[in-house]
Scaffold this active site. Sequence first.
Site, PDB file in Angstrom:
ATOM      1  N   HIS A  14       5.730  -5.485 -16.959  1.00  0.00           N
ATOM      2  CA  HIS A  14       4.748  -5.880 -16.340  1.00  0.00           C
ATOM      3  C   HIS A  14       5.418  -7.302 -15.818  1.00  0.00           C
ATOM      4  O   HIS A  14       5.778  -8.240 -16.277  1.00  0.00           O
ATOM      5  CB  HIS A  14       3.736  -6.342 -17.475  1.00  0.00           C
ATOM      6  N   ASP A  43       3.325  -7.778  -8.263  1.00  0.00           N
ATOM      7  CA  ASP A  43       2.144  -8.029  -7.395  1.00  0.00           C
ATOM      8  C   ASP A  43       2.808  -8.471  -5.806  1.00  0.00           C
ATOM      9  O   ASP A  43       3.691  -9.030  -5.579  1.00  0.00           O
ATOM     10  CB  ASP A  43       1.526  -9.264  -7.754  1.00  0.00           C
ATOM     11  N   HIS A  56       1.864 -13.385  -7.782  1.00  0.00           N
ATOM     12  CA  HIS A  56       0.654 -13.101  -8.353  1.00  0.00           C
ATOM     13  C   HIS A  56      -0.762 -13.929  -8.132  1.00  0.00           C
ATOM     14  O   HIS A  56      -1.742 -13.528  -7.657  1.00  0.00           O
ATOM     15  CB  HIS A  56       0.647 -12.902  -9.880  1.00  0.00           C
TER      16      HIS A  56
END
Length: 249
Positions: A14, A43, A56
Site C-alpha cells: 500500500h 495514488d 495522496h
Amino acid sequence: MPHPEIALPRLIAHRGLSARAPENTLTAVRAAHEAGCRWVELDVQLLGDGTPVIWHDRDVKRCSNGRGRLATLSLAGAKRLDAGGWFASAFAGEPMATLEEMLALLVERGMGVNLELKVNRGHDPTTLAEVVVPTVLAALPPEQRLLSSFDAQALARSRALAGPEQLALGVLFKRIPDDWAERCRAVAAYSVHADWRYLRETRARSMKAAGVAMLCYTVNDIEVFERLGRWGIDGVFSDDPGRLVDQGA
C-alpha cells in the site's frame, strides 16, 4: 467480458512499502520490491501545471516540509520539497515522484501497479483520466496495470479511453452500496476495492459469485488477512505485507 490476464498477488504493498519508507515515493517502491512484493498500490493526481505526480493528499503538509495545495504547485516547486524527512531523517531529501518517473521504475523492476486516480476536492476527474490513462497504457503491459477510483467520472472517462481488454478498472468503495453491480457494469469493472472494516462475509461471497475480483484495504493484521482469505477475497493492500507473511508462517 474479456479482461487482461492479471495474476493478482494476495498481498499488494500500500503506497509502496509505506510502513518502512515514505509513502508514494520511489524509495517506498524500491523497498517493496526488495521485500519481495510483486505489486504496489499508488495514488496519482495532477499539479497545477498539469504534471501527474504520485501523491495522496490534497495538500503537501502531511508528507513534506512544505505547505499548500497540489493545485497551486508547478513541477519545479514540487521538486523543491522534501517528501521523505517527515518519515525519518534517513529519507531526508526524497523528492516527490512524477508518474513518468514511477512508471520507469516499475518497468525496470518488472512490477505491477494498482494506480488510484485520486480526485481530491477542486480537481477535475476527466482531465486526470485523460492525462494518466494514455501514459500508463504506453508504459506497462495490460497484465501489470490496474486503475481504480472512488470517482465515477474518472472511471467512466478511463473506460472511454481504453476497452476492458486493454485496461482493468477497479471501483473503490468505503461501504459497498446495494447498487454495486450496476456501478461495476457501467465501466466494465474488473474488480471492487473495499474497506475491510465495513465488509461482511455474505456480501463478499455474493460479489465473488458474480465473478468480480475482490480486494480489501488496508489490512495490517494477520487475523483479518486470514479471515478475508476464507471469504474468498483475492487480495489485500497492506502497509507491510512481509509482516503478514512472517506472522502467518
